[in-house]
Design a protein around this motif. Sequence first.
Motif, short mmCIF file in Angstrom:
data_model
loop_
_atom_site.label_atom_id
_atom_site.label_comp_id
_atom_site.label_asym_id
_atom_site.label_seq_id
_atom_site.Cartn_x
_atom_site.Cartn_y
_atom_site.Cartn_z
N ILE A 87 -4.14 1.50 0.72
CA ILE A 87 -2.80 1.44 1.32
C ILE A 87 -2.37 2.86 1.68
N GLU A 88 -1.81 3.00 2.85
CA GLU A 88 -1.34 4.32 3.26
C GLU A 88 -0.05 4.66 2.52
N CYS B 74 -3.20 9.28 1.47
CA CYS B 74 -2.18 10.13 2.08
C CYS B 74 -2.72 11.52 2.33
N LYS C 144 2.54 6.11 3.47
CA LYS C 144 3.77 5.85 4.24
C LYS C 144 4.14 4.37 4.23
N ASP C 145 3.20 3.50 3.87
CA ASP C 145 3.51 2.06 3.79
C ASP C 145 3.87 1.66 2.36
N ALA C 146 3.98 2.61 1.46
CA ALA C 146 4.25 2.27 0.06
C ALA C 146 5.41 3.10 -0.48
N ASN D 184 -6.87 1.63 10.15
CA ASN D 184 -6.20 1.13 11.34
C ASN D 184 -6.97 -0.01 11.99
N LEU E 210 4.22 -1.51 -4.94
CA LEU E 210 3.39 -1.56 -3.73
C LEU E 210 2.01 -0.93 -3.91
N SER F 115 13.63 5.31 2.08
CA SER F 115 13.40 5.73 3.45
C SER F 115 13.41 7.26 3.60
#
Length: 724
Positions: free
Chosen positions: A356-357, A387, A359-361, A437, A379, A365
Amino acid sequence: MAKHGSLLYAFSIILVLAVSLLSEATDQEDRKTYIVYLGSLPKDRLFSPLSHHVGILESITESSSPSNLLVRSYKRSFNGFAAKLTDQERGRLANMEGVVSVFLSTTYQLQTTRSWEFLGFSEKVKRNPTVESNVIVGVIDSGIWPESNSFSDEGFGPAPKKWKGVCKGGFNFTCNNKLIGARYYIDSTARDEVGHGTHTASTAAGNPVEHVSFYGLAQGTARGGVPSARIAAYKVCGSEGCSVDGILAAFDDAIADGVDIITISIASETAPPFHEDPIAIGAFHAMEKRILTSNSAGNYGPAERSVSSVAPWILSVAASSTDHRIIDKVVLGNGRTLVGSSVNTLELNGMSYPLIEGKDALRSSGCVDCEDGCLDPDLVKGKIVVCRQANGSIEAHHAGAIGAITSTTGSDVSFIVPLPATSFSSKDYDVVHSYLNSTAKPLGNILKSEVIKDLAAPTVASFSSRGPNNILPEIIKPDITAPGVEILAAFSPVASLTDSSEDLRHVKYCMLSGTSMSCPHVAGVAAYIKTFHPNWSPAAIKSSIMTTAGPVNNTSNSTGEFLYGSGHINPLKAVDPGLVYETSKDDYIKLLCSILDEASVRLISGDDHPCSAKTGKKYPKDLNYPSMAGTVAPRTSSFSLKFHRTVKNVGLANSTYKANIISKSGVDIKVVPQVLSFKSLNEEKTFDVTVSGRGMPYGSHVSASLVWTDGTYSVRSPVLVFSL
Ligand SMILES: *[C@@H]1O[C@H](CO)[C@@H](O)[C@H](O)[C@H]1NC(C)=O
Ligand SMILES: *[C@@H]1O[C@H](CO)[C@@H](O)[C@H](O)[C@H]1NC(C)=O
Ligand SMILES: *[C@@H]1O[C@H](CO)[C@@H](O)[C@H](O)[C@H]1NC(C)=O
Ligand SMILES: *[C@@H]1O[C@H](CO)[C@@H](O)[C@H](O)[C@H]1NC(C)=O
Ligand SMILES: *[C@@H]1O[C@H](CO)[C@@H](O)[C@H](O)[C@H]1NC(C)=O
Ligand SMILES: *[C@@H]1O[C@H](CO)[C@@H](O)[C@H](O)[C@H]1NC(C)=O
Ligand SMILES: *[C@@H]1O[C@H](CO)[C@@H](O)[C@H](O)[C@H]1NC(C)=O
């Protein structure tokens, strides 16, 4: 790499205040700790440094209790003190007669064992054990772990008679016949809670200890350069860094205690002028007492001009690889295997886990990537976090991820990670990224680290600080390179292995990287040389190490000498160099006369007329240094530089040396005379080297080597001209 801070164990400068004394500053003014450097100790026997120091304070302060402002008195090997001063008081002091310099006591941050085999320095090399056991290595660092097997005194007799030091390690700290002295200038014990000082001390002079490894990696015998030598530990660094006033106090004591060699793996981020540089000041007074100081070049590479160890009387050490590297492989779900850099002792049960990246966990914000406190534990649970942030594995571990993949600019060095994790070069990180990706369910497996052969070794590590020398461009710094990548040596069993507070592992032997690790290798070699040549000056030992150095593999486009100076250390050759370049205290004084005012040089040297017409000045280019460098202004049409040097015969009494120039660049180099004939040992001969060529564009360089050979010995000096 400097951003890696403690991971790299590059203790650099931070501000340290003597907190316990803060309460004394009752006058509501901001007081900071300053060093007041007063030069050499007066020869007058009746002189009392302490009352002198208090007297000076009385004369400049309005404080009712001047002696309470005094933090430390330097009075055993040189003259000076540390005191808590206001800005105003500092100003008054700086203008006072008898004061060389006043500078802030900042905090320097701290910056195996096959490495010796790689140097061709096997356990069986010829030694002088009796003489070696009379050598005392002073280690100025984060203290020491006295119970380590590396410092057991089995087979050691009592301390050498010349030893004047003490064992003042604090509560529950015992010295022995191997670790003969300890003092601390920070915390309340000389015990090493960081691991760094234990590591460097054992690399310089630790006992051979068989069957050590880091969780099975790099298994072998850990040992120092001079296993029979004694160790004296001076603790100036704690977990927050190293206090400058403590560094000076440690030099003041170590010199007077009678150590033979000082190793100090501490560096600042930028080079202060000599008279405000605690390591240059300490090492100068050590040199006066014929003690050589080995100092780490710093871990602020690959930036140019990042070397902060620049004084010519110091041996400044860069860090390079050995023929073994620790790597860590990752197998992606598409079957592709990538090689990353980390010391990862943990396994993921041979299974693949979801990627999992970062930025997605994210937890909120406002966060980017894997910054502290940014990952959402829900997550990342059971997943491998990907990362770009170099130290992202710390946050991934904190958030409870199962693994981490990060990116690094220094993929030529591996650091210990707190969970299965590795770091990729930017190019390989992009491969992982495009795989992520390309599929809805990316998977990966992080394997345990393994040892591989490195055919390119030695190469200078990307983190190693490089020249040019900001203070004296004509003195090439660093001087030498030595192993400083993934070195296994003794460690403090209470120290943390990583920056992760959740990492609860503890070890007795640990793998670290940095110029901190290369510096004690060179100190060990210097001590080894001293066992064969007890009367050699620090400059002669330094010259031997530099003129016998071997080649370094070129991996960068920058000027090689700025990375590694004279080259890669060769201990066995260094012990028998043939010729040496001697540099006396007078030579250094003459050099100082060309850069400082005479009043300051008078104080530093303890000589009434240090820069008189008779003694004179010496320009840096003509210091009798074992390497030669000169600068040329850009946009001049041609240049001609002359270097004057003297060599002393320490090889065969009857010997004839011829000058050889090895040069690929289009400069003309002439040596006069071309032949040096010696009839006896210790005979000296002088010669001139003239380098001429066309004008050079700004920032460019030409380099060559001068090698004196007699058929037995090769005495090599790099010759470097650069435009600045
Ligand atoms: C002294 O230090 C050793 C090593 O850390 C430790 O094992 C021992 O318990 C300590 N003793 C005391 C009295 O604290
Ligand atoms: C990671 O590096 C960043 C930037 O250099 C720093 O701010 C942060 O404190 C580091 N995190 C940890 C856990 O060391
Ligand atoms: C990821 O995929 C998207 C669309 O499929 C593409 O626009 C983007 O460039 C890709 N990014 C990378 C890093 O490959
Ligand atoms: C230098 O490194 C390359 C690999 O990068 C290797 O093939 C070569 O043999 C090395 N040269 C020397 C002199 O060690
Ligand atoms: C040196 O620079 C050239 C051109 O910028 C580049 O192609 C090459 O990869 C560089 N070599 C190294 C070893 O960095
Ligand atoms: C290293 O190699 C590069 C090109 O690959 C060259 O530009 C540079 O001058 C070389 N450096 C040294 C010290 O030989
Ligand atoms: C040096 O050589 C000369 C003549 O070449 C000889 O007389 C002398 O004994 C030699 N000295 C030594 C120490 O070998």
